[in-house]
Design a protein around this motif. Structure first.
Motif, PDB file in Angstrom:
ATOM      1  N   SER A 313       0.827  -1.209   0.000  1.00 57.57           N
ATOM      2  CA  SER A 313       0.000   0.000   0.000  1.00 57.57           C
ATOM      3  C   SER A 313       0.860   1.258   0.000  1.00 57.57           C
ATOM      4  N   ILE A 314       1.943   1.242   0.779  1.00 62.38           N
ATOM      5  CA  ILE A 314       2.853   2.391   0.803  1.00 62.38           C
ATOM      6  C   ILE A 314       3.486   2.582  -0.571  1.00 62.38           C
ATOM      7  N   TYR A 315       3.921   1.478  -1.164  1.00 62.34           N
ATOM      8  CA  TYR A 315       4.536   1.560  -2.493  1.00 62.34           C
ATOM      9  C   TYR A 315       3.548   2.092  -3.527  1.00 62.34           C
ATOM     10  N   VAL A 316       2.322   1.592  -3.494  1.00 61.69           N
ATOM     11  CA  VAL A 316       1.312   2.012  -4.469  1.00 61.69           C
ATOM     12  C   VAL A 316       0.986   3.496  -4.309  1.00 61.69           C
ATOM     13  N   SER A 317       0.894   3.971  -3.066  1.00 65.61           N
ATOM     14  CA  SER A 317       0.583   5.384  -2.846  1.00 65.61           C
ATOM     15  C   SER A 317       1.699   6.284  -3.371  1.00 65.61           C
ATOM     16  N   LEU A 318       2.953   5.854  -3.204  1.00 67.18           N
ATOM     17  CA  LEU A 318       4.073   6.633  -3.734  1.00 67.18           C
ATOM     18  C   LEU A 318       4.104   6.585  -5.258  1.00 67.18           C
ATOM     19  N   LEU A 319       3.850   5.405  -5.810  1.00 73.16           N
ATOM     20  CA  LEU A 319       3.828   5.265  -7.264  1.00 73.16           C
ATOM     21  C   LEU A 319       2.715   6.103  -7.877  1.00 73.16           C
ATOM     22  N   LEU A 320       1.588   6.179  -7.194  1.00 69.42           N
ATOM     23  CA  LEU A 320       0.463   6.969  -7.691  1.00 69.42           C
ATOM     24  C   LEU A 320       0.861   8.431  -7.876  1.00 69.42           C
ATOM     25  N   LYS A 321       1.605   8.972  -6.915  1.00 69.86           N
ATOM     26  CA  LYS A 321       2.044  10.366  -7.022  1.00 69.86           C
ATOM     27  C   LYS A 321       2.935  10.561  -8.251  1.00 69.86           C
ATOM     28  N   VAL A 322       3.803   9.588  -8.512  1.00 69.39           N
ATOM     29  CA  VAL A 322       4.694   9.678  -9.672  1.00 69.39           C
ATOM     30  C   VAL A 322       3.898   9.600 -10.966  1.00 69.39           C
ATOM     31  N   VAL A 323       2.936   8.683 -11.024  1.00 68.63           N
ATOM     32  CA  VAL A 323       2.122   8.520 -12.232  1.00 68.63           C
ATOM     33  C   VAL A 323       1.311   9.786 -12.508  1.00 68.63           C
ATOM     34  N   ILE A 324       0.735  10.358 -11.463  1.00 71.40           N
ATOM     35  CA  ILE A 324      -0.034  11.603 -11.636  1.00 71.40           C
ATOM     36  C   ILE A 324       0.866  12.711 -12.169  1.00 71.40           C
ATOM     37  N   LEU A 325       2.063  12.821 -11.605  1.00 76.08           N
ATOM     38  CA  LEU A 325       3.004  13.852 -12.051  1.00 76.08           C
ATOM     39  C   LEU A 325       3.363  13.669 -13.521  1.00 76.08           C
ATOM     40  N   ILE A 326       3.652  12.427 -13.913  1.00 77.70           N
ATOM     41  CA  ILE A 326       4.015  12.154 -15.307  1.00 77.70           C
ATOM     42  C   ILE A 326       2.842  12.459 -16.234  1.00 77.70           C
ATOM     43  N   ALA A 327       1.640  12.031 -15.844  1.00 79.13           N
ATOM     44  CA  ALA A 327       0.460  12.245 -16.688  1.00 79.13           C
ATOM     45  C   ALA A 327       0.141  13.732 -16.826  1.00 79.13           C
ATOM     46  N   VAL A 328       0.232  14.467 -15.729  1.00 78.47           N
ATOM     47  CA  VAL A 328      -0.040  15.911 -15.786  1.00 78.47           C
ATOM     48  C   VAL A 328       0.972  16.605 -16.688  1.00 78.47           C
ATOM     49  N   ARG A 329       2.240  16.247 -16.523  1.00 80.52           N
ATOM     50  CA  ARG A 329       3.272  16.856 -17.370  1.00 80.52           C
ATOM     51  C   ARG A 329       3.068  16.474 -18.837  1.00 80.52           C
ATOM     52  N   ARG A 330       2.653  15.224 -19.074  1.00 78.26           N
ATOM     53  CA  ARG A 330       2.455  14.787 -20.459  1.00 78.26           C
ATOM     54  C   ARG A 330       1.311  15.545 -21.122  1.00 78.26           C
ATOM     55  N   TYR A 331       0.175  15.612 -20.459  1.00 78.58           N
ATOM     56  CA  TYR A 331      -1.011  16.193 -21.091  1.00 78.58           C
ATOM     57  C   TYR A 331      -1.058  17.712 -21.014  1.00 78.58           C
ATOM     58  N   SER A 332      -0.125  18.313 -20.296  1.00 81.58           N
ATOM     59  CA  SER A 332      -0.065  19.773 -20.283  1.00 81.58           C
ATOM     60  C   SER A 332       0.924  20.301 -21.313  1.00 81.58           C
ATOM     61  N   GLN A 333       1.547  19.386 -22.077  1.00 76.90           N
ATOM     62  CA  GLN A 333       2.523  19.781 -23.078  1.00 76.90           C
ATOM     63  C   GLN A 333       1.948  19.638 -24.479  1.00 76.90           C
ATOM     64  N   PRO A 334       2.328  20.540 -25.367  1.00 78.01           N
ATOM     65  CA  PRO A 334       1.887  20.396 -26.762  1.00 78.01           C
ATOM     66  C   PRO A 334       2.600  19.235 -27.433  1.00 78.01           C
ATOM     67  N   SER A 335       1.893  18.565 -28.318  1.00 79.29           N
ATOM     68  CA  SER A 335       2.496  17.483 -29.090  1.00 79.29           C
ATOM     69  C   SER A 335       1.948  17.540 -30.498  1.00 79.29           C
ATOM     70  N   GLU A 336       2.651  16.942 -31.415  1.00 80.38           N
ATOM     71  CA  GLU A 336       2.256  17.011 -32.816  1.00 80.38           C
ATOM     72  C   GLU A 336       0.879  16.394 -33.020  1.00 80.38           C
ATOM     73  N   GLY A 337       0.026  17.136 -33.687  1.00 75.61           N
ATOM     74  CA  GLY A 337      -1.316  16.654 -33.975  1.00 75.61           C
ATOM     75  C   GLY A 337      -2.307  16.932 -32.868  1.00 75.61           C
ATOM     76  N   HIS A 338      -1.812  17.464 -31.723  1.00 74.10           N
ATOM     77  CA  HIS A 338      -2.711  17.737 -30.597  1.00 74.10           C
ATOM     78  C   HIS A 338      -2.325  19.076 -29.977  1.00 74.10           C
ATOM     79  N   GLN A 339      -2.301  20.102 -30.752  1.00 69.75           N
ATOM     80  CA  GLN A 339      -1.946  21.426 -30.266  1.00 69.75           C
ATOM     81  C   GLN A 339      -3.134  22.077 -29.595  1.00 69.75           C
TER      82      GLN A 339
END
Length: 339
Positions: A313-339
């Motif tokens: 549970s501790i590992y999953v909670s820490l991993l969740l924070k990392v996944v959220i950070l990666i997803a937020v950074r990914r979808y807040s950036q422009p990419s080709e075909g999705h400006q």
């Protein structure tokens, strides 16, 4: 104010959390060295040390936060609107009395917590290196949470000072105190995860049902690699994909702020399904490697279902924070075909 924000952890815009963390870690390093030289690192020290660490961490947090908060208050940099906490306002406003009150409280809490950890994981002996890692981890978390609590106390309206200007700050102090729905969400998460892992145990053979008896095989260090890989697959399906899908929806709704520049994360797939798929192998390898390292480092050759449940549970909670950070950074950036 802008320079200070750059040095501050997200959610705490008024004080430099790293300063109190570093001071706390240095103190804990010195204490560990002294205990090692005196050759008194044992299971009794495990509890008494946590007691004193809770008290010392509180003193450091108040000593670091109070002068900064006072300076910001006198410059009018605190928020004009603050969520009032009736329980918080019962705590002393005087920094010395506040240190003592919170110090005694968290000394008792940390002592009880360490005792429960020692009892639950059946810790009979602990090496100096394991003791040091344990101290540094919980001291860091305690320092962060303690500073948040101190800041939340010091922004309360009853802490206003004579002659202070009108507060015109726009940042928000995160209320870290648990609410009623926090416990209900936690209980729901625990029961959901518990039931799902029992079901997966039936599928993969770690749970055996005979008549009215349910036998759950313990988690062993030898089998943790396979277990970690399976856990990584489950987490990708039940955590990575839902998180990506949720943040993807926020981006399409215009809720997620857009970044002007792209980073290497913009190369990740845009669709949530492909995003999760590309992270499948990394999550599987990370889960297997992390869990194996934890069991190996702390000398666990076998863990019961409930013992492993806590670690997982501790590992999953820490991993969740990392996944959220990666997803937020990914979808807040422009990419080709999705400006």
């Amino acid at each position: 104010m802008n320079n200070q924000n750059k040095q501050t952890m997200n959610g705490l815009p008024y004080t430099n959390t790293w300063q109190s963390i570093l001071i706390t870690l240095v103190i804990n390093l010195i204490v560990t060295l002294i205990l090692y030289l005196l050759n008194i690192i044992n299971k009794s020290t495990f509890v008494t040390d946590a007691f004193f660490c809770g008290f010392i961490s509180t003193l450091v947090s108040v000593a670091v936060a109070y002068p900064q908060m006072k300076r910001l208050r006198m410059s009018g940099a605190l928020p004009s609107v603050v969520e009032e906490g009736h329980i918080l306002q019962k705590l002393p406003r005087n920094p010395i009395l506040l240190s003592l009150a919170l110090g005694v409280l968290f000394a008792l809490l940390m002592g009880v917590f360490a005792f429960l950890v020692r009892w639950f994981f059946e810790i009979e002996d602990i090496t100096p290196l394991r003791f040091l890692v344990w101290k540094l981890v919980y001291a860091t978390i305690l320092s962060i949470k303690m500073t948040e609590l101190v800041v939340l106390r010091l922004v309360q309206p009853d802490c206003s000072l004579p002659g202070e200007p009108k507060q015109i700050g726009t940042a928000i102090v995160r209320n870290t105190l648990p609410r009623k729905d926090t416990f209900s969400d936690l209980l729901r998460t625990i029961t959901d995860d518990f039931g799902f892992n029992l079901l997966s145990g039936l599928i993969f053979g770690s749970t055996v049902v005979k008549g009215h008896t349910v036998t759950i095989s313990p988690t062993t260090r030898d089998g943790i690699i396979i277990g970690g890989i399976v856990l990584g697959m489950i987490l990708t399906l039940r955590m990575v994909y839902p998180v990506a899908k949720s943040i993807y929806a926020q981006q399409n709704a215009g809720v997620l702020p857009r970044m002007d520049k792209s980073t290497f994360l913009s190369k990740l797939p845009y669709r949530p399904g492909l995003f999760a798929l590309i992270l499948l192998v990394p999550v599987m390898l990370l889960s297997a490697g992390t869990l194996w390292c934890v069991l190996t480092f702390f000398g666990f050759t076998e863990l019961s279902f409930f013992q492993f449940y806590i670690i997982r549970s501790i590992y999953v909670s820490l991993l969740l924070k990392v996944v959220i950070l990666i997803a937020v950074r990914r979808y807040s950036q422009p990419s080709e075909g999705h400006q």
